[in-house]
Design a protein around this motif. Structure first.
Motif, short mmCIF file in Angstrom:
data_model
loop_
_atom_site.label_atom_id
_atom_site.label_comp_id
_atom_site.label_asym_id
_atom_site.label_seq_id
_atom_site.Cartn_x
_atom_site.Cartn_y
_atom_site.Cartn_z
N ARG A 238 0.85 -1.19 0.00
CA ARG A 238 0.00 0.00 0.00
C ARG A 238 0.88 1.23 0.00
NH1 ARG A 238 -2.10 -0.35 6.23
NH2 ARG A 238 -0.12 0.24 7.14
N ILE A 239 0.35 2.31 -0.52
CA ILE A 239 1.05 3.59 -0.52
C ILE A 239 0.09 4.61 0.08
CG2 ILE A 239 2.14 5.37 -1.91
CD1 ILE A 239 2.82 3.18 -3.94
N PRO B 162 2.60 -4.21 5.02
CA PRO B 162 2.33 -4.95 6.25
C PRO B 162 1.95 -6.39 5.96
CG PRO B 162 0.49 -3.52 5.75
CD PRO B 162 1.57 -3.23 4.73
N GLY B 163 2.38 -7.29 6.82
CA GLY B 163 2.03 -8.69 6.65
C GLY B 163 2.86 -9.45 5.64
N VAL B 164 3.85 -8.78 5.05
CA VAL B 164 4.72 -9.43 4.07
C VAL B 164 6.02 -9.80 4.79
CG1 VAL B 164 6.00 -9.08 1.91
CG2 VAL B 164 3.70 -8.11 2.19
N PRO B 165 6.58 -10.98 4.54
CA PRO B 165 7.84 -11.36 5.18
C PRO B 165 8.92 -10.29 4.96
CG PRO B 165 6.95 -13.21 3.96
CD PRO B 165 6.10 -12.02 3.62
N PRO B 166 9.75 -10.03 5.99
CA PRO B 166 10.74 -8.94 5.92
C PRO B 166 11.63 -8.97 4.68
CG PRO B 166 10.64 -9.78 8.14
CD PRO B 166 9.77 -10.69 7.30
N VAL C 288 8.90 -2.58 -1.18
CA VAL C 288 8.89 -1.16 -0.84
C VAL C 288 9.88 -0.40 -1.72
CG1 VAL C 288 9.44 0.51 0.97
CG2 VAL C 288 8.01 -1.47 1.50
N GLU C 289 11.09 -0.93 -1.90
CA GLU C 289 12.08 -0.25 -2.73
C GLU C 289 11.65 -0.20 -4.19
OE1 GLU C 289 15.87 -2.11 -2.02
OE2 GLU C 289 16.05 -1.19 -0.04
#
Length: 52
Positions: free
Chosen positions: A2-3, A19-23, A30-31
């Protein structure tokens, strides 16, 4: 992915989050999306958006 739009007296920011996505995957998403934001803005507005 999400943005969100974050506004303040100093300006507005697009804040990508996953959120909720493995690190390990979250950082990639995100990048990737953060890098795509200027391209989408340029295509929509036909001029560069100032970044600080």
């Amino acid at each position: 992915m999400r943005i969100r739009l974050r506004k303040s007296a100093e300006g507005a920011w697009l804040v990508p989050d996953a959120p909720g996505v493995p690190p390990a995957l979250r950082r990639f998403l995100v990048e990737r999306d953060a890098a795509a934001i200027p391209t989408v803005q340029r295509e929509l507005f036909a001029e560069p958006t100032p970044f600080r």
